[in-house]
Design an enzyme around this catalytic site. Structure first.
Site, PDB file in Angstrom:
ATOM      1  N   GLY A 163       0.876  -1.275  -0.143  1.00 17.02           N
ATOM      2  CA  GLY A 163      -0.023   0.114  -0.134  1.00 17.02           C
ATOM      3  C   GLY A 163       0.822   1.254  -0.061  1.00 17.02           C
ATOM      4  O   GLY A 163       0.362   2.344   0.284  1.00 17.02           O
ATOM      5  N   HIS A 207      -2.555   2.839 -12.171  1.00 17.44           N
ATOM      6  CA  HIS A 207      -2.777   1.453 -11.176  1.00 17.44           C
ATOM      7  C   HIS A 207      -4.134   1.022 -11.516  1.00 17.44           C
ATOM      8  O   HIS A 207      -5.120   1.425 -11.824  1.00 17.44           O
ATOM      9  CB  HIS A 207      -2.926   2.154  -9.662  1.00 17.44           C
ATOM     10  CG  HIS A 207      -3.254   1.332  -8.672  1.00 17.44           C
ATOM     11  ND1 HIS A 207      -3.099   1.248  -7.218  1.00 17.44           N
ATOM     12  CD2 HIS A 207      -4.153   0.180  -8.728  1.00 17.44           C
ATOM     13  CE1 HIS A 207      -3.526   0.159  -6.715  1.00 17.44           C
ATOM     14  NE2 HIS A 207      -4.208  -0.366  -7.560  1.00 17.44           N
ATOM     15  N   GLU A 274      -3.007  -6.270  -7.796  1.00 16.15           N
ATOM     16  CA  GLU A 274      -2.614  -5.015  -8.133  1.00 16.15           C
ATOM     17  C   GLU A 274      -1.567  -4.930  -9.436  1.00 16.15           C
ATOM     18  O   GLU A 274      -0.674  -5.370  -9.329  1.00 16.15           O
ATOM     19  CB  GLU A 274      -1.947  -4.185  -6.968  1.00 16.15           C
ATOM     20  CG  GLU A 274      -3.071  -3.384  -5.939  1.00 16.15           C
ATOM     21  CD  GLU A 274      -2.207  -2.772  -5.028  1.00 16.15           C
ATOM     22  OE1 GLU A 274      -1.142  -1.828  -5.467  1.00 16.15           O
ATOM     23  OE2 GLU A 274      -2.741  -2.526  -3.923  1.00 16.15           O
ATOM     24  N   GLU A 287       1.267  -6.302  -6.411  1.00 18.67           N
ATOM     25  CA  GLU A 287       0.883  -7.158  -5.045  1.00 18.67           C
ATOM     26  C   GLU A 287      -0.538  -7.699  -4.983  1.00 18.67           C
ATOM     27  O   GLU A 287      -1.239  -7.349  -6.036  1.00 18.67           O
ATOM     28  CB  GLU A 287       0.684  -5.538  -3.921  1.00 18.67           C
ATOM     29  CG  GLU A 287       1.858  -5.072  -3.226  1.00 18.67           C
ATOM     30  CD  GLU A 287       1.521  -3.804  -2.241  1.00 18.67           C
ATOM     31  OE1 GLU A 287       0.492  -3.754  -1.758  1.00 18.67           O
ATOM     32  OE2 GLU A 287       2.275  -3.008  -2.456  1.00 18.67           O
ATOM     33  N   ARG A 291      -8.151  -9.881   0.291  1.00 12.94           N
ATOM     34  CA  ARG A 291      -9.517  -9.244   1.127  1.00 12.94           C
ATOM     35  C   ARG A 291     -10.118  -8.640   0.049  1.00 12.94           C
ATOM     36  O   ARG A 291      -9.863  -8.289  -1.074  1.00 12.94           O
ATOM     37  CB  ARG A 291      -9.040  -8.130   2.052  1.00 12.94           C
ATOM     38  CG  ARG A 291      -8.269  -7.020   1.629  1.00 12.94           C
ATOM     39  CD  ARG A 291      -8.005  -5.897   2.265  1.00 12.94           C
ATOM     40  NE  ARG A 291      -7.743  -4.467   1.494  1.00 12.94           N
ATOM     41  CZ  ARG A 291      -6.665  -4.193   1.139  1.00 12.94           C
ATOM     42  NH1 ARG A 291      -5.577  -4.730   1.105  1.00 12.94           N
ATOM     43  NH2 ARG A 291      -6.352  -3.149   0.424  1.00 12.94           N
ATOM     44  N   ARG A 336     -15.279   8.776  -3.489  1.00  7.70           N
ATOM     45  CA  ARG A 336     -15.274   8.526  -2.014  1.00  7.70           C
ATOM     46  C   ARG A 336     -15.438   9.915  -1.466  1.00  7.70           C
ATOM     47  O   ARG A 336     -14.760  10.958  -1.591  1.00  7.70           O
ATOM     48  CB  ARG A 336     -13.834   8.044  -1.730  1.00  7.70           C
ATOM     49  CG  ARG A 336     -13.441   6.476  -2.027  1.00  7.70           C
ATOM     50  CD  ARG A 336     -12.215   5.852  -1.291  1.00  7.70           C
ATOM     51  NE  ARG A 336     -11.878   4.610  -2.075  1.00  7.70           N
ATOM     52  CZ  ARG A 336     -10.942   4.113  -1.509  1.00  7.70           C
ATOM     53  NH1 ARG A 336     -10.278   4.553  -0.321  1.00  7.70           N
ATOM     54  NH2 ARG A 336     -10.389   2.991  -2.182  1.00  7.70           N
TER      55      ARG A 336
HETATM   56  C1  MV4 Z   1       5.286   1.552  -7.805  1.00 10.82           C
HETATM   57  C2  MV4 Z   1       5.352   2.566  -8.673  1.00 10.82           C
HETATM   58  C3  MV4 Z   1       6.090   3.003  -9.460  1.00 10.82           C
HETATM   59  N1  MV4 Z   1       7.089   1.813  -9.878  1.00 10.82           N
HETATM   60  N2  MV4 Z   1       6.381   0.485  -8.171  1.00 10.82           N
HETATM   61  C4  MV4 Z   1       2.273   2.615  -4.555  1.00 10.82           C
HETATM   62  C5  MV4 Z   1       1.380   1.686  -3.925  1.00 10.82           C
HETATM   63  C6  MV4 Z   1       2.071   0.340  -3.694  1.00 10.82           C
HETATM   64  N3  MV4 Z   1       0.965  -0.681  -3.739  1.00 10.82           N
HETATM   65  C7  MV4 Z   1       2.757   0.318  -4.813  1.00 10.82           C
HETATM   66  N4  MV4 Z   1       3.019   1.612  -5.371  1.00 10.82           N
HETATM   67  C8  MV4 Z   1       3.772   2.098  -6.428  1.00 10.82           C
HETATM   68  N5  MV4 Z   1       4.566   1.295  -6.692  1.00 10.82           N
HETATM   69  C9  MV4 Z   1       7.333   0.616  -9.197  1.00 10.82           C
HETATM   70  N6  MV4 Z   1       8.046   0.025  -9.566  1.00 10.82           N
HETATM   71  C10 MV4 Z   1       4.180   3.386  -8.225  1.00 10.82           C
HETATM   72  C11 MV4 Z   1       3.659   3.536  -7.264  1.00 10.82           C
HETATM   73  C12 MV4 Z   1       2.619   4.306  -6.844  1.00 10.82           C
HETATM   74  C13 MV4 Z   1       1.290   4.016  -6.906  1.00 10.82           C
HETATM   75  C14 MV4 Z   1       0.792   2.806  -7.173  1.00 10.82           C
HETATM   76  C15 MV4 Z   1      -0.486   2.454  -7.045  1.00 10.82           C
HETATM   77  C16 MV4 Z   1      -1.415   3.577  -6.848  1.00 10.82           C
HETATM   78  C17 MV4 Z   1      -1.064   4.922  -6.556  1.00 10.82           C
HETATM   79  C18 MV4 Z   1       0.284   5.186  -6.530  1.00 10.82           C
HETATM   80  C19 MV4 Z   1       0.871   6.413  -6.346  1.00 10.82           C
HETATM   81  C20 MV4 Z   1       2.184   6.594  -6.057  1.00 10.82           C
HETATM   82  C21 MV4 Z   1       2.905   5.578  -6.415  1.00 10.82           C
END
Ligand code: MV4
Length: 452
Positions: A163, A207, A274, A287, A291, A336
């Site tokens: 997260g 995302h 995800e 990830e 849940r 939300r």
């Molecule tokens: C990342 C990424 C960019 N590159 N991994 C943030 C939450 C976590 N579940 C993983 N996240 C991210 N991982 C790589 N290799 C950017 C994010 C990220 C992000 C991911 C999903 C939703 C919002 C986000 C906001 C900022 C960064």
């Protein structure tokens, strides 16, 4: 079927789960802290058990209290909702020890998927694309070597995290050592485990997550994706399905990957894979959320499938009646409504809700625990309501979302309602071209974010 389920949660999700139980002829037992005595979930449940004082660690997070409440009320199952104990393998184990059916995956899968490095390795072995990086926790010197190969920017992530907690973006070699020490220290403090792994940073990214429901008997149903890029500091604000960023071919590839992964890891019940969509449009697993998620209604509205009914049925041992890809129709958007002040950096705004008038009419669903006069306690999350709209196409859903937000009336506490309206009127959102950086980049274009 199950006879009586303990709902180990509060707020809108406890209400949501109690309703689903009742629709299936299952009795629902609520638990509550003394701050939630007058809460809606307590009132609509068949019975309610007080499990402690307001701080969550003394009530909703207290495993012995929750399990005891299920035992003394004769429950045969426990639904954890999201947050609190929902992804705690020790809780799943405690339920199993007390002969309570846990409505979710087994403790073993949950534990393996909670270790983010291990989750990635298991999914990669199942042929799912993962973000390039290390396949295990690394030391600082190893990290430096790997980063040189990957190329900056890189992300340091906590092995025990998830997260976005304990995540650090590093834009070059000079910043690595300091970032590594900080991230490791934070991970140790937050998770009791300071180990880190490294990934190439995909920026800008979208995302996109895939919803699954499995029966643990080989049946896997995928319910399409949710686009969740509109977020701030990892708190999602708006989610939609389908994602405007996917072609039918890529969508099918993502659902097939999630389906394969379920079989490979032995996943049971509802779960969410995800993914990041990179600037190249390719998808990469990051990830697995073991849940039900806050934004699950978006998938329910486009598939017509009630995920909580599904969770309760498969937990009771029923096989899924249909597997493969759930048919879908139209477009859904979730907005939300949080008790937060967007003008003050989204500071939580607990207090008394004076008046709450939800919107009604075609294509509108409101999942909430709020009623006139509710006192929002400062101890828990700030979600007041989820406004979920459906229409035949994205344009219609946006129009309906604007209409419903305009009808919604919440007085007494500042909320994210106006921000949601601004976003639904923004050029980028309307065009469907946005990334996880949307809120930061569009700050000057969103009037609700401007301090008066
Ligand atoms: C990342 C990424 C960019 N590159 N991994 C943030 C939450 C976590 N579940 C993983 N996240 C991210 N991982 C790589 N290799 C950017 C994010 C990220 C992000 C991911 C999903 C939703 C919002 C986000 C906001 C900022 C960064």
């Amino acid at each position: 079927m199950l006879r009586r389920v303990l709902v180990a949660n509060r707020g809108e999700i406890a209400v949501r789960v109690i309703r689903a139980a009742h629709e299936l002829g299952i009795e629902a037992v609520a638990v509550y802290s003394t701050a939630d005595r007058d809460a809606m979930h307590v009132r609509i449940a068949d019975r309610a058990v007080c499990i402690g004082p307001p701080p969550a660690t003394d009530s909703y997070l207290n495993i012995p209290s929750v399990v005891a409440a299920a035992g003394t009320t004769g429950c045969d199952a426990v639904h954890p909702g999201y947050g609190f104990l929902a992804e705690n393998p020790a809780f799943v184990h405690a339920c199993e020890q007390s002969d309570l059916v846990f409505v979710g995956p087994g403790a073993d899968v949950m534990e393996r998927m909670g270790d983010k490095v291990r989750a990635k390795a298991e999914l990669a072995a199942a042929g799912v694309p993962v973000v390039p990086g290390t396949d295990r926790a690394t030391s600082l010197p190893e990290t430096a070597a790997v980063a040189d190969d990957l190329g900056y920017p890189i992300l340091l992530k906590a092995s025990a995290g998830g997260g976005g907690k304990g995540m650090r973006l590093v834009d070059g070699r000079a910043a690595l050592e300091g970032a590594f020490q900080m991230a490791s220290g934070e991970a140790l403090a937050a998770f009791g485990d300071g180990s880190l792994y490294v990934e190439k940073a995909l920026i800008p990214a979208r995302h996109v997550e895939v919803q699954v429901l499995t029966d643990g008997q080989g049946g896997v149903l995928t319910l399409g994706e949710r686009e969740c890029s509109i977020q701030r500091r990892h708190q999602k604000l708006i989610e939609e399905s389908p994602s405007p960023a996917l072609t039918p071919e890529r969508r099918e590839a993502m659902e097939a990957a999630a389906e394969r992964a379920c079989a490979a890891i032995g996943y049971r019940n509802a779960g969410t894979f995800e993914f990041l969509l990179g600037p190249d449009g390719e998808f990469y697993f990051i990830e697995l959320n073991a849940r039900l998620q806050v934004e699950h209604p978006v998938s329910e509205l486009v598939t017509g499938i009630d995920l909580v009914h599904g969770q309760l049925r498969v937990a009771a041992g029923e096989p899924l009646p249909v597997t493969g890809r759930a048919p879908r129709r139209g477009h859904a958007i979730e907005l939300r409504i949080n008790a937060e002040d967007p003008r003050r950096g989204f500071a939580p705004s607990p207090g008394q809700v004076e008046r709450f008038r939800p919107p009604l009419g075609p294509g509108v669903r409101v999942d909430t625990h709020v009623e006139d006069g509710l006192v929002v306690p400062p101890y828990y999350d700030s979600l007041l309501a989820k406004l979920i709209v459906w229409a035949e196409d994205r344009h219609g859903a946006i129009a309906r979302g604007r209409r419903a937000l305009a009808e919604l009336e919440v007085t007494g506490v500042p909320t994210t309602r106006e921000l949601a309206l601004d976003i639904l009127h923004s050029e980028q959102f309307v065009a469907g071209s946005y990334s996880t950086s949307f809120i930061e980049e569009a700050e000057h274009l969103l009037p609700a974010l401007r301090a008066r």
